[in-house]
Write a protein that holds these residues in place. Structure first.
Motif, mmCIF file in Angstrom:
data_model
loop_
_atom_site.group_PDB
_atom_site.id
_atom_site.type_symbol
_atom_site.label_atom_id
_atom_site.label_comp_id
_atom_site.label_asym_id
_atom_site.label_seq_id
_atom_site.Cartn_x
_atom_site.Cartn_y
_atom_site.Cartn_z
ATOM 1 N N UNK A 124 46.941 -35.590 54.421
ATOM 2 C CA UNK A 124 48.301 -36.111 54.382
ATOM 3 C C UNK A 124 48.549 -36.780 53.040
ATOM 4 N N UNK A 125 49.433 -36.237 52.224
ATOM 5 C CA UNK A 125 49.672 -36.910 50.946
ATOM 6 C C UNK A 125 50.467 -38.196 51.170
ATOM 7 N N UNK A 126 50.116 -39.217 50.425
ATOM 8 C CA UNK A 126 50.824 -40.484 50.554
ATOM 9 C C UNK A 126 52.015 -40.472 49.612
ATOM 10 N N UNK A 127 53.159 -40.150 50.139
ATOM 11 C CA UNK A 127 54.338 -40.053 49.269
ATOM 12 C C UNK A 127 55.333 -41.170 49.586
ATOM 13 N N UNK A 128 54.796 -42.338 50.003
ATOM 14 C CA UNK A 128 55.688 -43.440 50.347
ATOM 15 C C UNK A 128 56.287 -44.061 49.110
ATOM 16 N N UNK A 129 57.485 -44.573 49.316
ATOM 17 C CA UNK A 129 58.079 -45.379 48.258
ATOM 18 C C UNK A 129 57.467 -46.777 48.318
ATOM 19 N N UNK A 130 57.611 -47.506 47.207
ATOM 20 C CA UNK A 130 57.003 -48.827 47.071
ATOM 21 C C UNK A 130 57.152 -49.755 48.278
ATOM 22 N N UNK A 131 58.389 -50.034 48.727
ATOM 23 C CA UNK A 131 58.561 -51.016 49.803
ATOM 24 C C UNK A 131 57.852 -50.592 51.088
ATOM 25 N N UNK A 187 55.189 -48.646 51.321
ATOM 26 C CA UNK A 187 53.751 -48.776 51.109
ATOM 27 C C UNK A 187 53.354 -50.244 51.190
ATOM 28 N N UNK A 188 54.156 -51.099 50.556
ATOM 29 C CA UNK A 188 53.872 -52.542 50.592
ATOM 30 C C UNK A 188 53.881 -53.050 52.021
ATOM 31 N N UNK A 189 54.856 -52.571 52.808
ATOM 32 C CA UNK A 189 54.968 -52.980 54.212
ATOM 33 C C UNK A 189 53.756 -52.526 55.020
ATOM 34 N N UNK A 190 53.322 -51.299 54.782
ATOM 35 C CA UNK A 190 52.178 -50.757 55.523
ATOM 36 C C UNK A 190 50.927 -51.584 55.228
ATOM 37 N N UNK A 191 50.797 -51.999 53.980
ATOM 38 C CA UNK A 191 49.616 -52.772 53.598
ATOM 39 C C UNK A 191 49.600 -54.146 54.248
#
Ligand SMILES: Nc1ncnc2c1ncn2[C@@H]1O[C@H](COP(=O)(O)OP(=O)(O)OP(=O)(O)O)[C@@H](O)[C@H]1O
Length: 268
Positions: A90-97, A99-103
């Motif tokens: 699964x390529x990680x193609x999230x936008x910044x916010x 990705x930040x939220x997931x972290x």
């Protein structure tokens, strides 16, 4: 629920300098010193901790209800990684916010229990994701991994400045791939240059916690899923990581201040 003594980010401005290798070996070295240690693989675009820790492909964390995850244990470390939650393809193609939220979710919704130290293997770079995580994670400090190469040092400086902006103390630099020792003749060569990290450390008033050679044993042990600190704890490289961990604990206790006040931040 979670009692975590100190959350420490392991970061690098530049990708590929050995940040994840350093983070896992540091975590294991701290554990060998009797600390209860967790490792959050926040390198969402290229999570590699599961592979380096020999966690079987397809391992999924146990859950509690719909909200909480139990960490996956490896060599006694409590670990969490985006690598456990998505498939390798699964390529990680999230936008910044996003990705930040997931972290921050991974950080907050993992049932870490009681830890002395949680090491966060940060995504490479100094963008929004790194800033968000630094602000939300209540970091006790950051360790910057760099090679002695000019381009890596430049990015390491950006990393120091980023943490300075959010008032996270720099606990020290770790210089990786500093020297290559020829396995045939023992000749030592500074492939990526010499003394750069010491110069940056001096400029910013921070410590160099240690220096690691470019060593076949470090690469091979990581690739085999058993990092050098557990594969050969008494080897020269194992000892170097343990020494870095010792210096890190000293720096943590001393709570070294952020970047020196005479440093100008670019957009302030
Ligand atoms: N001291 C070392 N000696 C030999 N090989 C090393 C050393 N440190 C790291 N490596 C190897 O270099 C490669 C990159 O290391 P690693 O994945 O830790 O870097 P990274 O900075 O986390 O990369 P990324 O930016 O992609 O997350 C790996 O193959 C790793 O095994």
């Amino acid at each position: 629920m979670n009692q975590i003594g100190a959350i420490i980010a392991v970061a690098s401005g530049k990708g590929g300098v050995g940040k994840s290798t350093t983070a896992v070996n540091l975590a294991l070295a701290l554990q060998a010193m009797g600390k209860r240690v967790g490792l959050l693989d926040a390198d969402i675009y290229g999570p590699s901790q599961a592979m380096m820790l020999g966690v079987a492909e397809g391992t999924k964390p146990e859950t509690q209800g719909r909200q909480f995850l139990y960490p996956v244990e490896a060599y006694g470390l409590k670990t969490m990684s985006m690598g456990y939650l998505v498939t390798e393809k699964t390529p990680m193609v999230w936008r910044g916010p996003m990705a930040g939220g997931a972290l921050t979710q991974m950080l907050d919704q993992t049932l870490w229990g009681d830890l002395d130290i949680l090491i966060v293997d940060m995504p490479p770079g100094t963008g929004d994701i790194q800033l968000t995580l630094s602000q939300k994670a209540a970091l006790a400090g950051a360790v910057i991994v760099t090679t002695p190469q000019d381009i890596a040092l430049l990015d390491a400086k950006k990393g120091i400045e980023m943490f300075g902006k959010v008032h996270v103390p720099i606990l020290g630099l770790i210089e990786n791939m500093a020297i290559h020792v020829c396995s045939h003749c023992g000749h030592q060569e500074a492939i990526f240059g010499a003394d750069g990290a010491a110069q940056v450390a001096e400029d910013y008033g921070v410590e160099v916690l240690g220096s690691l050679p470019l060593a076949l044993s470090i690469r091979e042990s990581s690739d085999a899923g058993k990092p050098i600190v557990v594969a050969a704890p008494d080897s020269a490289e194992g000892e170097l990581y343990k020494n870095c961990a010792k210096n890190l604990l000293t720096a943590l206790q001393a709570q070294v201040k952020p970047a020196a006040p005479n440093v100008q931040f670019s957009d302030e």
